[in-house]
Structures are given as C-alpha cells and as structure tokens.
Design an enzyme around this catalytic site. Structure first.
Site, PDB file in Angstrom:
ATOM      1  N   ARG A  24     113.039  56.641  18.606  1.00  0.00           N
ATOM      2  CA  ARG A  24     112.453  57.977  18.727  1.00  0.00           C
ATOM      3  C   ARG A  24     111.799  58.446  17.429  1.00  0.00           C
ATOM      4  O   ARG A  24     111.035  59.413  17.430  1.00  0.00           O
ATOM      5  CB  ARG A  24     113.521  58.978  19.168  1.00  0.00           C
ATOM      6  CG  ARG A  24     113.956  58.789  20.620  1.00  0.00           C
ATOM      7  CD  ARG A  24     115.222  59.575  20.924  1.00  0.00           C
ATOM      8  NE  ARG A  24     115.068  60.994  20.636  1.00  0.00           N
ATOM      9  CZ  ARG A  24     116.089  61.854  20.583  1.00  0.00           C
ATOM     10  NH1 ARG A  24     117.333  61.414  20.771  1.00  0.00           N
ATOM     11  NH2 ARG A  24     115.878  63.122  20.340  1.00  0.00           N
ATOM     12  N   ASP A 110     123.079  57.867  10.083  1.00  0.00           N
ATOM     13  CA  ASP A 110     122.092  58.905  10.366  1.00  0.00           C
ATOM     14  C   ASP A 110     122.720  60.294  10.423  1.00  0.00           C
ATOM     15  O   ASP A 110     122.141  61.231  10.956  1.00  0.00           O
ATOM     16  CB  ASP A 110     121.346  58.611  11.665  1.00  0.00           C
ATOM     17  CG  ASP A 110     122.259  58.480  12.876  1.00  0.00           C
ATOM     18  OD1 ASP A 110     123.471  58.746  12.748  1.00  0.00           O
ATOM     19  OD2 ASP A 110     121.765  58.097  13.955  1.00  0.00           O
ATOM     20  N   GLU A 163     132.024  59.270  26.810  1.00  0.00           N
ATOM     21  CA  GLU A 163     130.624  59.455  26.449  1.00  0.00           C
ATOM     22  C   GLU A 163     129.929  60.346  27.472  1.00  0.00           C
ATOM     23  O   GLU A 163     130.267  60.367  28.651  1.00  0.00           O
ATOM     24  CB  GLU A 163     129.910  58.096  26.369  1.00  0.00           C
ATOM     25  CG  GLU A 163     130.395  57.193  25.260  1.00  0.00           C
ATOM     26  CD  GLU A 163     130.076  57.734  23.874  1.00  0.00           C
ATOM     27  OE1 GLU A 163     129.259  58.670  23.755  1.00  0.00           O
ATOM     28  OE2 GLU A 163     130.661  57.251  22.892  1.00  0.00           O
ATOM     29  N   ASN A 178     132.904  64.517  19.968  1.00  0.00           N
ATOM     30  CA  ASN A 178     133.030  63.451  18.982  1.00  0.00           C
ATOM     31  C   ASN A 178     131.819  63.462  18.061  1.00  0.00           C
ATOM     32  O   ASN A 178     130.680  63.563  18.514  1.00  0.00           O
ATOM     33  CB  ASN A 178     133.125  62.104  19.711  1.00  0.00           C
ATOM     34  CG  ASN A 178     133.073  60.927  18.763  1.00  0.00           C
ATOM     35  OD1 ASN A 178     133.665  60.948  17.693  1.00  0.00           O
ATOM     36  ND2 ASN A 178     132.356  59.882  19.155  1.00  0.00           N
ATOM     37  N   TYR A 358      93.308  70.433 -17.918  1.00  0.00           N
ATOM     38  CA  TYR A 358      94.002  69.193 -17.592  1.00  0.00           C
ATOM     39  C   TYR A 358      94.457  68.547 -18.890  1.00  0.00           C
ATOM     40  O   TYR A 358      93.644  68.325 -19.812  1.00  0.00           O
ATOM     41  CB  TYR A 358      93.100  68.224 -16.823  1.00  0.00           C
ATOM     42  CG  TYR A 358      93.746  66.866 -16.668  1.00  0.00           C
ATOM     43  CD1 TYR A 358      94.838  66.692 -15.827  1.00  0.00           C
ATOM     44  CD2 TYR A 358      93.304  65.769 -17.403  1.00  0.00           C
ATOM     45  CE1 TYR A 358      95.464  65.470 -15.701  1.00  0.00           C
ATOM     46  CE2 TYR A 358      93.925  64.537 -17.290  1.00  0.00           C
ATOM     47  CZ  TYR A 358      95.007  64.396 -16.446  1.00  0.00           C
ATOM     48  OH  TYR A 358      95.635  63.177 -16.328  1.00  0.00           O
ATOM     49  N   ASN A 378      91.384  60.904 -20.413  1.00  0.00           N
ATOM     50  CA  ASN A 378      92.345  59.875 -20.821  1.00  0.00           C
ATOM     51  C   ASN A 378      92.152  58.536 -20.134  1.00  0.00           C
ATOM     52  O   ASN A 378      92.874  57.583 -20.435  1.00  0.00           O
ATOM     53  CB  ASN A 378      93.773  60.378 -20.545  1.00  0.00           C
ATOM     54  CG  ASN A 378      93.975  60.770 -19.084  1.00  0.00           C
ATOM     55  OD1 ASN A 378      93.124  61.397 -18.483  1.00  0.00           O
ATOM     56  ND2 ASN A 378      95.122  60.415 -18.523  1.00  0.00           N
ATOM     57  N   SER A 397      87.317  76.574 -25.368  1.00  0.00           N
ATOM     58  CA  SER A 397      87.002  76.503 -23.940  1.00  0.00           C
ATOM     59  C   SER A 397      86.007  75.370 -23.651  1.00  0.00           C
ATOM     60  O   SER A 397      85.108  75.086 -24.446  1.00  0.00           O
ATOM     61  CB  SER A 397      86.401  77.821 -23.468  1.00  0.00           C
ATOM     62  OG  SER A 397      87.327  78.870 -23.618  1.00  0.00           O
TER      63      SER A 397
END
Length: 452
Positions: A24, A110, A163, A178, A358, A378, A397
């Site tokens: 699933r 899970d 079950e 359970n 940056y 860079n 700037s």
C-alpha cells in the site's frame, strides 16, 4: 519472582519484524526505511529498544530489502524467504537465538513510536510470575480499527487473540485490541512456533495463536495495557505515514517548548529527530529544521526559514526567509537576514548579512558586514573554492567575490566590484567602468519611437 525465572531477568533479546511487503506504500523503498522527522522509522524503534540494553537485536527482513540490513547495522538480520505471516517471521529469527534462555521481545518495525517505557511494562508483565509465559501489549479503542481483539478470561489473563478477519460480530465489538507487540519466554518460544497452523482466513502462521498454544500447556498470557494509542500508530500507507509524522512532530514541538523555547505557531514548525534547541529561543511560524541543527540560547529564528546541517550560537538572529545549508556555523550574535543563503560557511561573532546575499564555502571574520546583493562565486563548474574575509571588513552591495580570494582585515570592497584578487588589510578595492552621461538622449529616443 521465583528462582526459575530469575535467570531470565537479566537476559533479553528483541526480534523486530520488517519483512512485510508494504504494497500500500506504492514504493520501491522498503516500508520501514520511509522517514519520520528525517529518520527511517526502523531507526526510531531501534533507538527505543537499545535503551533496554538487550543481549541481542535481530531484525527480520525480506530477501529483496538489502537497505534494511544497512540501516540496522551492527544488529543482526534474518531473512523471511516467503511471507507466511508473523509467526513464520519470528521463526526466521530463531537460528540466531539458538540456546537463548531469556525473554524475547517481538515488535513490529512499522510501529516506530513505541517508547522504551511501554516496552519495559510489557517485559514486566511477562515476568509477573512463573506461570506467565507470554505478555501482549494491548490498547483500547472507542472505535477499534481492523486489529486483532483480545478475548480475556475471568481472572484477567488472556484467553486468545482473534484476528479481525476471523472474528465474529460479537468479538469485533471488543474494544481491547492487539498492538502486535509481545514478550515471550525464550525457552518455550521455539516449541510453540512449531505448533502453529495456517487454518485461518489468511492461510498464514499467526504469532497471535501463541497464547492458545501456551494455554494448552497450562501457561498463562497477561496483557499490558497501553493508554496512549499514538505510541502504537502503525504505518501501512502514505496516509498512515503522514499521521505518524504528525504525532512525532507534536512530540518534538512539546519537547522544545518544555526545554525553554517559544514557538509562535507550533503547528507550523517542523523539527528533525536530532534538532537541538537551546533556552529562550524564539521560533517564528513556518520554520523547517533538517538534519544536524544545533541552536544555542537566546536565538531568534524568524518566519519562513529552512535550516539544515547548521550550528547557530547564542544571541543570533536568523531570517525571515533565510536558508542555512549544511556546513553553516554562526558565531555569537551573528545576523542573517531575509533572503540570505549560506552553505559551508563560518560567520564569526558579530558578522552580519542582513539581506539578499549568498555566502558559500567561506570564512567570514568577526564584525564583517556582508551587504545586500553580495555573493561569493565559489564554483567554476568543476571545483569549489574558498573565500576568506578578515575581521571587520566591509563588503559592499552587489559585490562578487570570485574564489579563491582573501579579503584582509578592515578592508572595504566598494559597491558593484567583482573581486578576483586578494585585498590587503585596511585597503579600499574599487572596480567601476568610467561613467558616461549623454545629455538629452532619453528625450530624443522617446521622440523617435513616437513618430513610428
């Protein structure tokens, strides 16, 4: 506790079942490797199990899931070659437990959020007395999902587990369910597994049949009841994964606030499993933490920031709309403003990049001002190079620092410069073309266009 059971008290093994196909999920990735808050769900469960210090941990996997073995290393794995149910999965682990005479904790991979405390309660239920050979972790639901029902005896012990697919309407009305977690006497488990049959709706070997098998030998099964169903939320689909993620995030947010952080809008802040947040930290709305983030005391993180692999020291301000990428280190009282991105960059105490910048592969000295529009260039398409900026330098700037390059202490880089060579301490670096101004040009241009 009787002398016969005392030997098992100090011995514990854990078998974690992960061999389910997880159809699933609609994924090529094994189900238990899908992440909750940045960590595979199997590793959430393993961490809780490890706190019990068991003698052995064995993870049962499918033949086509090699990534699971890598994720759970150094713990042992066992292969369930054909998916024939939970009882068959436990049987696959038995060769690795040959001669083991302690308790065996059986958990589902899970079900990642089960706490160590709940596991300990389950173990204690198994060790209740010499007549108890099995303990089952149960949880009560107002509207039970399609889980096995726990049918109890009058004396409070478990009669059997039915079950959902095999249950009668009367049995489906039972609220106590359970969870899939068991603690079993290891001296008897192998023999009980050999007696499992496949006469059920699934045609599989159910571990849930063990209490009835044990009862035929006069061995009791007790139930340890869990009152927080969130701990046993399982993942069988992407929708389930989202539910468990939400539970984990709720827990992480609560822990951050309990430790002295303020979350302006807790529901919009997303933590990673390893996020470390100091005291008197204020976190604005819509902040996302990826792996490897440590935040010191008295830090403010404004709205809409994304932070991963970063260390932020005391007194810093980050954002809004900032992105700190892996390798970022901010010294004390550093300011990172809006639309600033950093990567593999160390900004020392008091440095600031207030907006639109940056900074990558750089060492930025204390007190540096990294102005609007400035960047470190860079990367040349093949390799990355470092920029070093000395203490108290001023980067103007729209400056481009083409690495590798070093800017000296106290130097000034004039606005608009492209710096391709080192700059000495206290120097001014200017790079501008000779300006030209043509008087009346704009008016002539407009007139020419309007005649057309």
């Amino acid at each position: 506790m009787t002398p016969s059971s005392a030997q098992s008290v100090s011995k514990l093994a854990c078998v974690i079942l992960t061999a389910g196909q997880g159809k699933r999920m609609k994924s090529a990735k094994p189900k238990v490797l899908h992440e909750i808050a940045g960590r595979p769900m199997i590793n959430w469960l393993l961490r809780s199990v490890e706190e019990l210090s068991p003698d052995k941990i064995i993870v049962v996997t499918a033949p086509d899931a090699p990534g699971v073995a890598d994720a759970v290393a150094p713990h042992d794995t066992a292969i369930q070659k054909i998916p024939m149910g939970t009882g068959d999965a436990v049987r696959a682990a038995m060769p690795a437990l040959k001669g083991f005479d302690g308790d065996i904790l059986v958990l589902l991979g899970d079900m990642p959020l089960l706490s160590t405390g709940m596991m300990q309660g389950l173990i204690e239920a198994r060790r209740h007395d010499a007549q108890t050979g099995i303990a089952v972790l149960g949880v009560e639901y107002k509207n039970p999902p399609a889980f096995g029902r726990l049918v109890m005896n009058a004396d409070g012990t478990l009669n059997k587990i039915v079950e959902d697919k095999d249950a009668t309407p009367e049995q489906r009305a039972i609220k106590l369910c359970n969870t899939g977690a068991f603690c079993i006497d290891g001296t008897k488990l192998s023999g009980w597994l050999d007696k499992l049959q496949t006469n059920n709706a699934q045609g599989e070997y159910y571990i849930t049949d063990l209490p009835e098998i044990a009862a035929r030998e006069g061995v009791k099964t007790r139930v340890s009841i869990l009152y927080n169903a969130d701990e046993v939320a399982g993942v069988n689909s992407r929708a389930d994964l989202a539910v468990v993620e939400a539970i984990a995030q709720k827990n992480l947010r609560r822990a951050a606030m309990d430790n002295g952080a303020t979350l302006i809008d807790p529901s919009s802040v997303f933590f990673c499993y390893d996020t470390k947040i100091g005291r008197d930290v204020v976190i604005g709305p819509n902040v996302v933490f990826g792996p490897g983030v440590t935040v010191g005391d008295n830090v403010t993180i404004e709205a809409f920031c994304h932070i991963e692999g970063a260390r932020i020291d005391t007194g810093c301000t980050v954002g809004p709309f900032a992105r700190l990428r892996p390798g970022t280190k901010l010294g004390a009282k550093v300011k990172i403003g809006n639309f600033v991105e950093t990567k593999n960059a160390h900004l020392h105490d008091g440095a600031k990049a207030s907006h639109l910048a940056y900074i990558g592969d750089a060492d930025v000295g204390a007190g540096v001002n990294f102005s609007c529009g400035a960047i470190t260039a860079n990367y040349d398409g093949f390799e990355k190079f470092k920029t070093v900026i000395g203490d108290n330098a001023m980067v103007g700037s729209n400056v481009t620092l083409v690495a590798p390059v070093t800017i000296g202490k106290g130097a000034y880089i004039a606005a608009g410069a492209t710096v391709t060579k080192d700059v000495a301490d206290d120097a001014l670096y200017v790079e501008r073309a000779e300006p030209r101004m043509l008087a009346g040009w704009a008016a002539k241009f407009r007139a020419k266009k309007q005649k057309k």
